[in-house]
Design a protein around this motif. Structure first.
Motif, PDB file in Angstrom:
ATOM      1  N   ALA A 149       7.950 -90.959 -22.784  1.00 46.29           N
ATOM      2  CA  ALA A 149       8.244 -91.880 -23.890  1.00 46.29           C
ATOM      3  C   ALA A 149       7.261 -91.951 -24.861  1.00 46.29           C
ATOM      4  N   LEU A 150       5.994 -92.301 -24.451  1.00 47.49           N
ATOM      5  CA  LEU A 150       4.587 -92.383 -25.176  1.00 47.49           C
ATOM      6  C   LEU A 150       4.649 -91.530 -26.070  1.00 47.49           C
ATOM      7  N   GLY A 151       4.751 -90.104 -25.629  1.00 43.91           N
ATOM      8  CA  GLY A 151       4.487 -88.863 -26.734  1.00 43.91           C
ATOM      9  C   GLY A 151       5.711 -88.894 -27.538  1.00 43.91           C
ATOM     10  N   MET A 152       7.002 -89.270 -27.129  1.00 44.34           N
ATOM     11  CA  MET A 152       8.308 -89.024 -27.773  1.00 44.34           C
ATOM     12  C   MET A 152       8.153 -90.185 -29.060  1.00 44.34           C
ATOM     13  N   THR A 153       7.378 -91.128 -28.956  1.00 46.08           N
ATOM     14  CA  THR A 153       7.219 -92.259 -30.006  1.00 46.08           C
ATOM     15  C   THR A 153       6.675 -91.772 -31.184  1.00 46.08           C
ATOM     16  N   PHE A 154       5.536 -91.001 -30.806  1.00 43.14           N
ATOM     17  CA  PHE A 154       4.869 -90.306 -31.879  1.00 43.14           C
ATOM     18  C   PHE A 154       5.584 -89.264 -32.919  1.00 43.14           C
ATOM     19  N   VAL A 155       6.586 -88.508 -32.081  1.00 46.61           N
ATOM     20  CA  VAL A 155       7.227 -87.383 -32.547  1.00 46.61           C
ATOM     21  C   VAL A 155       8.336 -87.948 -33.474  1.00 46.61           C
ATOM     22  N   ILE A 156       9.004 -89.115 -32.923  1.00 46.44           N
ATOM     23  CA  ILE A 156      10.105 -89.701 -33.540  1.00 46.44           C
ATOM     24  C   ILE A 156       9.647 -90.477 -35.000  1.00 46.44           C
ATOM     25  N   ILE A 157       8.641 -91.253 -34.546  1.00 42.85           N
ATOM     26  CA  ILE A 157       7.797 -91.644 -35.936  1.00 42.85           C
ATOM     27  C   ILE A 157       7.744 -90.707 -37.055  1.00 42.85           C
ATOM     28  N   ALA A 158       7.305 -89.469 -36.537  1.00 46.94           N
ATOM     29  CA  ALA A 158       7.026 -88.390 -37.441  1.00 46.94           C
ATOM     30  C   ALA A 158       8.166 -87.636 -38.111  1.00 46.94           C
ATOM     31  N   ALA A 159       9.440 -88.332 -37.480  1.00 48.36           N
ATOM     32  CA  ALA A 159      10.668 -87.737 -37.987  1.00 48.36           C
ATOM     33  C   ALA A 159      11.005 -86.539 -37.324  1.00 48.36           C
ATOM     34  N   GLY A 160      10.593 -86.414 -36.105  1.00 44.70           N
ATOM     35  CA  GLY A 160      10.905 -85.353 -35.319  1.00 44.70           C
ATOM     36  C   GLY A 160      12.018 -85.599 -34.056  1.00 44.70           C
ATOM     37  N   ILE A 161      11.872 -84.624 -33.009  1.00 43.72           N
ATOM     38  CA  ILE A 161      12.441 -84.894 -31.754  1.00 43.72           C
ATOM     39  C   ILE A 161      11.935 -83.858 -30.728  1.00 43.72           C
ATOM     40  N   ASP A 162      11.890 -84.117 -29.590  1.00 45.64           N
ATOM     41  CA  ASP A 162      11.433 -83.231 -28.700  1.00 45.64           C
ATOM     42  C   ASP A 162      12.464 -83.086 -27.405  1.00 45.64           C
ATOM     43  N   LEU A 163      13.276 -82.140 -27.190  1.00 41.15           N
ATOM     44  CA  LEU A 163      14.302 -82.102 -26.337  1.00 41.15           C
ATOM     45  C   LEU A 163      13.711 -81.453 -25.048  1.00 41.15           C
ATOM     46  N   SER A 164      12.478 -80.953 -25.067  1.00 47.08           N
ATOM     47  CA  SER A 164      12.053 -80.277 -24.285  1.00 47.08           C
ATOM     48  C   SER A 164      11.116 -80.643 -22.987  1.00 47.08           C
ATOM     49  N   VAL A 165      10.912 -82.134 -23.341  1.00 46.46           N
ATOM     50  CA  VAL A 165       9.971 -82.747 -22.448  1.00 46.46           C
ATOM     51  C   VAL A 165      10.181 -82.570 -20.821  1.00 46.46           C
ATOM     52  N   GLY A 166      11.662 -82.839 -20.623  1.00 47.19           N
ATOM     53  CA  GLY A 166      11.923 -82.850 -19.271  1.00 47.19           C
ATOM     54  C   GLY A 166      11.858 -81.633 -18.548  1.00 47.19           C
ATOM     55  N   ALA A 167      12.384 -80.569 -18.864  1.00 50.51           N
ATOM     56  CA  ALA A 167      12.070 -79.135 -18.680  1.00 50.51           C
ATOM     57  C   ALA A 167      10.411 -78.687 -18.489  1.00 50.51           C
ATOM     58  N   LEU A 168       9.887 -79.256 -19.703  1.00 49.09           N
ATOM     59  CA  LEU A 168       8.385 -79.100 -19.402  1.00 49.09           C
ATOM     60  C   LEU A 168       7.670 -79.541 -18.216  1.00 49.09           C
ATOM     61  N   LEU A 169       8.166 -80.792 -18.192  1.00 50.35           N
ATOM     62  CA  LEU A 169       7.832 -81.498 -16.876  1.00 50.35           C
ATOM     63  C   LEU A 169       8.049 -80.655 -15.730  1.00 50.35           C
ATOM     64  N   GLY A 170       9.168 -80.286 -15.725  1.00 51.20           N
ATOM     65  CA  GLY A 170       9.502 -79.360 -14.253  1.00 51.20           C
ATOM     66  C   GLY A 170       8.621 -78.270 -14.372  1.00 51.20           C
ATOM     67  N   LEU A 171       8.387 -77.728 -15.316  1.00 49.58           N
ATOM     68  CA  LEU A 171       7.339 -76.446 -15.166  1.00 49.58           C
ATOM     69  C   LEU A 171       6.221 -76.690 -14.970  1.00 49.58           C
ATOM     70  N   CYS A 172       5.551 -77.829 -15.316  1.00 49.28           N
ATOM     71  CA  CYS A 172       4.356 -78.332 -15.087  1.00 49.28           C
ATOM     72  C   CYS A 172       3.985 -78.742 -13.582  1.00 49.28           C
ATOM     73  N   SER A 173       5.259 -79.382 -13.094  1.00 46.62           N
ATOM     74  CA  SER A 173       5.187 -79.771 -11.634  1.00 46.62           C
ATOM     75  C   SER A 173       5.325 -78.611 -10.905  1.00 46.62           C
ATOM     76  N   VAL A 174       5.861 -77.464 -11.040  1.00 46.34           N
ATOM     77  CA  VAL A 174       6.072 -76.036 -10.485  1.00 46.34           C
ATOM     78  C   VAL A 174       4.766 -75.335 -10.426  1.00 46.34           C
TER      79      VAL A 174
END
Length: 345
Positions: free
Chosen positions: A72-97
């Motif tokens: 959510a910390l990173g997502m705050t910057f993205v949304i303030i910049a008028a964006g959105i990031d739907l990949s963070v959960g999947a990227l978490l999974g990739l990085c854990s693997v």
């Protein structure tokens, strides 16, 4: 001096607008207070003790919000910049693997594995930001595709299987030092939460006290005006996605350390919880304003609410309904106040 007949209703409307704007500004803190009060009032008792306030339960709450809170910390910057990031959960999974694969299957050490995983997250996020910015594609579409790509890479890297992390010396074992991510300081405070707190302090400082934070707010508020002011808009937009990539990598490492395995299914739905924490925290979905403190409070509020419902044996379906209702209510309140010209920025 006489008062115009219409002045009193007008003043009353202004007062109501001011109250609503104040509610939007502090909605996450107010919501957190209400949830904590409800937690104490509705908590089951055991031997006269309130289970919600038990040290182990508090530790479980703060541990459960660590990973989504980091996202959510990173997502705050993205949304303030008028964006959105739907990949963070999947990227978490990739990085854990990736973390589990390198430590266990490849026999890498911590000081080679962790930097590579973090760089992978940063590059993944930056590529998404560059594609969205360069080709003017909606971030929703780009990051939705990124979600699928990250899941696919996770399946390939793991051969669609759990990768258990065993600790010790020799082939097939991860360095024992990595196990610290699953431990608690003093037997109560999770190490994962400490990482969240440290990152939260840094993120709040970046947003509120640096030129970069001001640039992010300016780009989200009015991209054209920001560009005319000399702000490197494209660079800022790419950088916020690099930030979400960074926090996704950190959360993936923390996830692997806490649960001692990597799985291609790790992080499913985490992006929604991260967005929920940001929205409940009062960040404007259209960009240009937001609060890191609000995001933190929103994450804690969601974690406490889920814990209350679990303690009272409320079904998982009802938990999802309650969370969804809170998100819609927070967004509706923001939209209503903004429509009245009273949004708090």
């Amino acid at each position: 001096m006489s008062t115009s007949p219409t002045s009193l209703p007008t003043r009353a409307r202004h007062r109501r607008g001011g109250i609503l704007a104040l509610l939007v500004r502090f909605q996450s803190l107010l919501g957190l207070i209400l949830v904590l009060i409800a937690g104490v009032a509705l908590s089951p008792r055991r031997h006269g003790h309130i289970l919600f306030l038990a040290p182990d339960n508090i530790a479980n709450i703060i541990r459960s919000i660590s990973e989504t809170g980091i996202l959510a910390l990173g997502m705050t910057f993205v949304i303030i910049a008028a964006g959105i990031d739907l990949s963070v959960g999947a990227l978490l999974g990739l990085c854990s693997v990736l973390t589990a694969t390198l430590l266990v299957n490849e026999g890498w050490g911590l000081w080679t594995t962790l930097p590579l995983v973090i760089v992978t997250g940063i590059v993944f996020g930056a590529i998404q930001g560059a594609i969205s910015t360069r080709f003017r594609i909606q971030a929703f579409i780009v990051t939705l595709a990124g979600l699928q790509v990250a899941r696919g890479l996770s399946l390939i890297a793991s051969n669609n299987a759990f990768i258990n992390i065993n600790y010790g010396e020799g082939p097939g074992n991860a360095p024992p030092a990595f196990q610290v991510l699953g431990e608690r300081i003093g037997g109560v405070f999770p190490v994962a939460t400490l990482i969240f707190v440290v990152l939260a302090v840094i993120a709040a400082f970046m947003l509120n006290n640096t030129r970069y934070g001001r640039y992010v707010i300016a780009v989200g508020g009015n991209e054209k005006a920001a560009r005319l002011s000399g702000i490197p808009v494209s660079t800022i937009k790419i950088s916020v996605y690099a930030l979400t990539g960074f926090v996704s990598a950190v959360a993936g490492i923390v996830h692997a350390g806490q649960f001692s395995f990597g799985s291609p299914n790790d992080g499913v739905g985490y992006e929604l919880n991260a967005i929920a924490a940001v929205v409940i925290g009062g960040t404007d979905l259209f960009g240009g304003s937001g609060s890191m403190i609000g995001t933190i409070a929103g994450a804690v509020m969601l974690g406490a609410l889920a814990n209350i419902l679990q303690l009272n044996d409320v079904s998982a379906a009802m938990q999802l309904l309650a969370t969804g209702a809170i998100i819609v209510g927070a967004a509706a309140l923001q939209s209503y106040v903004a429509g009245r010209g009273g949004t708090a920025r």
